[in-house]
Design a protein around this motif. Structure first.
Motif, PDB file in Angstrom:
ATOM      1  N   ASP A   1      21.331   4.067   2.988  1.00 22.38           N
ATOM      2  CA  ASP A   1      21.395   3.029   4.018  1.00 22.38           C
ATOM      3  C   ASP A   1      20.919   1.716   3.389  1.00 22.38           C
ATOM      4  O   ASP A   1      19.753   1.575   3.059  1.00 22.38           O
ATOM      5  CB  ASP A   1      20.493   3.408   5.189  1.00 22.38           C
ATOM      6  N   PRO A   2      21.820   0.752   3.193  1.00 20.14           N
ATOM      7  CA  PRO A   2      21.432  -0.490   2.525  1.00 20.14           C
ATOM      8  C   PRO A   2      20.386  -1.299   3.292  1.00 20.14           C
ATOM      9  O   PRO A   2      19.727  -2.171   2.725  1.00 20.14           O
ATOM     10  CB  PRO A   2      22.742  -1.271   2.382  1.00 20.14           C
ATOM     11  N   SER A   3      20.200  -0.996   4.567  1.00 23.52           N
ATOM     12  CA  SER A   3      19.223  -1.769   5.350  1.00 23.52           C
ATOM     13  C   SER A   3      17.872  -1.047   5.467  1.00 23.52           C
ATOM     14  O   SER A   3      17.014  -1.481   6.234  1.00 23.52           O
ATOM     15  CB  SER A   3      19.787  -2.055   6.750  1.00 23.52           C
ATOM     16  N   TRP A   4      17.677   0.017   4.694  1.00 23.32           N
ATOM     17  CA  TRP A   4      16.440   0.798   4.832  1.00 23.32           C
ATOM     18  C   TRP A   4      15.190  -0.061   4.680  1.00 23.32           C
ATOM     19  O   TRP A   4      14.211   0.137   5.379  1.00 23.32           O
ATOM     20  CB  TRP A   4      16.402   1.953   3.831  1.00 23.32           C
ATOM     21  N   SER A   5      15.216  -1.036   3.785  1.00 28.66           N
ATOM     22  CA  SER A   5      13.994  -1.803   3.499  1.00 28.66           C
ATOM     23  C   SER A   5      13.684  -2.845   4.569  1.00 28.66           C
ATOM     24  O   SER A   5      12.620  -3.458   4.537  1.00 28.66           O
ATOM     25  CB  SER A   5      14.095  -2.472   2.136  1.00 28.66           C
ATOM     26  N   SER A   6      14.581  -3.040   5.530  1.00 33.66           N
ATOM     27  CA  SER A   6      14.310  -4.029   6.579  1.00 33.66           C
ATOM     28  C   SER A   6      13.677  -3.391   7.817  1.00 33.66           C
ATOM     29  O   SER A   6      13.357  -4.095   8.771  1.00 33.66           O
ATOM     30  CB  SER A   6      15.596  -4.758   6.964  1.00 33.66           C
ATOM     31  N   ASP A   7      13.475  -2.094   7.788  1.00 32.08           N
ATOM     32  CA  ASP A   7      12.915  -1.380   8.936  1.00 32.08           C
ATOM     33  C   ASP A   7      11.459  -1.012   8.658  1.00 32.08           C
ATOM     34  O   ASP A   7      11.177  -0.071   7.919  1.00 32.08           O
ATOM     35  CB  ASP A   7      13.750  -0.126   9.217  1.00 32.08           C
ATOM     36  N   ASP A   8      10.532  -1.766   9.254  1.00 31.62           N
ATOM     37  CA  ASP A   8       9.102  -1.514   9.032  1.00 31.62           C
ATOM     38  C   ASP A   8       8.694  -0.093   9.390  1.00 31.62           C
ATOM     39  O   ASP A   8       7.792   0.473   8.776  1.00 31.62           O
ATOM     40  CB  ASP A   8       8.243  -2.484   9.855  1.00 31.62           C
ATOM     41  N   MET A   9       9.355   0.484  10.373  1.00 29.86           N
ATOM     42  CA  MET A   9       8.998   1.834  10.804  1.00 29.86           C
ATOM     43  C   MET A   9       9.396   2.886   9.765  1.00 29.86           C
ATOM     44  O   MET A   9       8.972   4.030   9.841  1.00 29.86           O
ATOM     45  CB  MET A   9       9.631   2.156  12.160  1.00 29.86           C
ATOM     46  N   VAL A  10      10.208   2.500   8.795  1.00 28.35           N
ATOM     47  CA  VAL A  10      10.576   3.382   7.688  1.00 28.35           C
ATOM     48  C   VAL A  10       9.785   3.004   6.438  1.00 28.35           C
ATOM     49  O   VAL A  10       9.207   3.854   5.762  1.00 28.35           O
ATOM     50  CB  VAL A  10      12.096   3.299   7.408  1.00 28.35           C
ATOM     51  N   VAL A  11       9.751   1.722   6.127  1.00 25.57           N
ATOM     52  CA  VAL A  11       9.118   1.237   4.902  1.00 25.57           C
ATOM     53  C   VAL A  11       7.610   1.505   4.883  1.00 25.57           C
ATOM     54  O   VAL A  11       7.071   1.997   3.891  1.00 25.57           O
ATOM     55  CB  VAL A  11       9.386  -0.284   4.712  1.00 25.57           C
ATOM     56  N   ILE A  12       6.940   1.204   5.970  1.00 26.67           N
ATOM     57  CA  ILE A  12       5.480   1.318   5.988  1.00 26.67           C
ATOM     58  C   ILE A  12       5.017   2.761   5.775  1.00 26.67           C
ATOM     59  O   ILE A  12       4.182   3.007   4.905  1.00 26.67           O
ATOM     60  CB  ILE A  12       4.895   0.662   7.247  1.00 26.67           C
ATOM     61  N   PRO A  13       5.543   3.738   6.511  1.00 24.20           N
ATOM     62  CA  PRO A  13       5.111   5.113   6.228  1.00 24.20           C
ATOM     63  C   PRO A  13       5.419   5.550   4.792  1.00 24.20           C
ATOM     64  O   PRO A  13       4.647   6.270   4.170  1.00 24.20           O
ATOM     65  CB  PRO A  13       5.888   5.965   7.237  1.00 24.20           C
ATOM     66  N   GLN A  14       6.569   5.082   4.256  1.00 25.06           N
ATOM     67  CA  GLN A  14       6.921   5.437   2.875  1.00 25.06           C
ATOM     68  C   GLN A  14       5.882   4.890   1.906  1.00 25.06           C
ATOM     69  O   GLN A  14       5.384   5.597   1.034  1.00 25.06           O
ATOM     70  CB  GLN A  14       8.313   4.908   2.526  1.00 25.06           C
ATOM     71  N   LEU A  15       5.531   3.617   2.062  1.00 27.63           N
ATOM     72  CA  LEU A  15       4.564   3.012   1.148  1.00 27.63           C
ATOM     73  C   LEU A  15       3.155   3.545   1.345  1.00 27.63           C
ATOM     74  O   LEU A  15       2.386   3.642   0.382  1.00 27.63           O
ATOM     75  CB  LEU A  15       4.602   1.489   1.277  1.00 27.63           C
ATOM     76  N   VAL A  16       2.808   3.906   2.561  1.00 29.56           N
ATOM     77  CA  VAL A  16       1.490   4.516   2.787  1.00 29.56           C
ATOM     78  C   VAL A  16       1.394   5.816   1.978  1.00 29.56           C
ATOM     79  O   VAL A  16       0.359   6.105   1.363  1.00 29.56           O
ATOM     80  CB  VAL A  16       1.228   4.747   4.287  1.00 29.56           C
ATOM     81  N   GLN A  17       2.467   6.578   1.951  1.00 25.31           N
ATOM     82  CA  GLN A  17       2.465   7.809   1.158  1.00 25.31           C
ATOM     83  C   GLN A  17       2.332   7.505  -0.335  1.00 25.31           C
ATOM     84  O   GLN A  17       1.647   8.220  -1.051  1.00 25.31           O
ATOM     85  CB  GLN A  17       3.730   8.626   1.420  1.00 25.31           C
ATOM     86  N   TRP A  18       2.981   6.453  -0.802  1.00 25.80           N
ATOM     87  CA  TRP A  18       2.831   6.054  -2.206  1.00 25.80           C
ATOM     88  C   TRP A  18       1.370   5.693  -2.485  1.00 25.80           C
ATOM     89  O   TRP A  18       0.810   6.080  -3.497  1.00 25.80           O
ATOM     90  CB  TRP A  18       3.748   4.867  -2.525  1.00 25.80           C
ATOM     91  N   MET A  19       0.770   4.945  -1.571  1.00 26.74           N
ATOM     92  CA  MET A  19      -0.628   4.536  -1.749  1.00 26.74           C
ATOM     93  C   MET A  19      -1.549   5.758  -1.810  1.00 26.74           C
ATOM     94  O   MET A  19      -2.502   5.782  -2.594  1.00 26.74           O
ATOM     95  CB  MET A  19      -1.063   3.614  -0.610  1.00 26.74           C
ATOM     96  N   LYS A  20      -1.272   6.745  -0.991  1.00 27.09           N
ATOM     97  CA  LYS A  20      -2.121   7.931  -0.921  1.00 27.09           C
ATOM     98  C   LYS A  20      -1.949   8.841  -2.137  1.00 27.09           C
ATOM     99  O   LYS A  20      -2.900   9.457  -2.591  1.00 27.09           O
ATOM    100  CB  LYS A  20      -1.811   8.735   0.346  1.00 27.09           C
ATOM    101  N   ARG A  21      -0.743   8.933  -2.673  1.00 25.54           N
ATOM    102  CA  ARG A  21      -0.439   9.971  -3.654  1.00 25.54           C
ATOM    103  C   ARG A  21      -0.359   9.507  -5.102  1.00 25.54           C
ATOM    104  O   ARG A  21      -0.551  10.324  -6.005  1.00 25.54           O
ATOM    105  CB  ARG A  21       0.854  10.674  -3.263  1.00 25.54           C
ATOM    106  N   LEU A  22      -0.054   8.233  -5.340  1.00 28.11           N
ATOM    107  CA  LEU A  22       0.013   7.762  -6.717  1.00 28.11           C
ATOM    108  C   LEU A  22      -1.392   7.535  -7.263  1.00 28.11           C
ATOM    109  O   LEU A  22      -2.313   7.234  -6.504  1.00 28.11           O
ATOM    110  CB  LEU A  22       0.821   6.462  -6.806  1.00 28.11           C
ATOM    111  N   PRO A  23      -1.560   7.671  -8.572  1.00 32.32           N
ATOM    112  CA  PRO A  23      -2.882   7.443  -9.161  1.00 32.32           C
ATOM    113  C   PRO A  23      -3.362   6.013  -8.906  1.00 32.32           C
ATOM    114  O   PRO A  23      -2.561   5.086  -8.787  1.00 32.32           O
ATOM    115  CB  PRO A  23      -2.657   7.663 -10.656  1.00 32.32           C
ATOM    116  N   ASP A  24      -4.665   5.850  -8.843  1.00 29.18           N
ATOM    117  CA  ASP A  24      -5.283   4.537  -8.636  1.00 29.18           C
ATOM    118  C   ASP A  24      -5.102   3.688  -9.892  1.00 29.18           C
ATOM    119  O   ASP A  24      -5.604   4.037 -10.960  1.00 29.18           O
ATOM    120  CB  ASP A  24      -6.769   4.724  -8.317  1.00 29.18           C
TER     121      ASP A  24
END
Length: 146
Positions: free
Chosen positions: A98-121
């Protein structure tokens, strides 16, 4: 009374979507700022071509050859999401087709929260890398005197 306990002192929610977006943006910038040509100013449109996602992964895993940024935006997004899933267990919440995936905060924010939680500091990784570089420099310096 139950709903009131979630309000801040001014009667506003204590944690807003705006606060969360600022926190996420700060994290993204921490992982992208030292990289020339990659600038994150928001948590949505800057993600659309996948270069920010790949840059974040390159910062935490600089030795991975599969994280090169290519002209193919869809491919960049797909490689970043699947690499993060495979290496760090980050679930994929977005539809990379979906080319518009990054414009939907309800999709982007949960995705990035998971990156923040799981990627090394990154701050810990940077400190470890600097310590390793200093140890190597000291070893080389001592080798010269042998």
């Amino acid at each position: 009374e139950g709903a009131g306990k979630w309000k801040g002192s001014a009667g506003k929610p204590s944690a807003t979507m705006q606060d969360l977006k600022k926190t996420i943006l700060s994290w993204v910038q921490l992982h992208t700022n030292p990289v020339d040509g990659v600038h994150a100013t928001n948590v949505s449109s800057d993600l659309s071509d996948g270069s920010v996602l790949l840059t974040i992964l390159n910062r935490v895993d600089p030795d991975s050859p599969q994280l090169e940024i290519l002209p193919d935006s869809k491919g960049n997004v797909s490689r970043a999401l699947h690499y993060a899933e495979e290496k760090y267990g980050v679930p994929i919440f977005v539809d990379e087709n979906d080319p518009s995936w990054s414009s939907d905060d309800m999709v982007v924010i949960p995705q990035l929260v998971q990156w923040m939680k799981r990627l090394p500091d990154i701050e810990v990784l940077d400190a470890e890398r600097k310590a390793e570089e200093a140890e190597e420099a000291e070893r080389v310096r001592l080798e010269r005197f042998r």
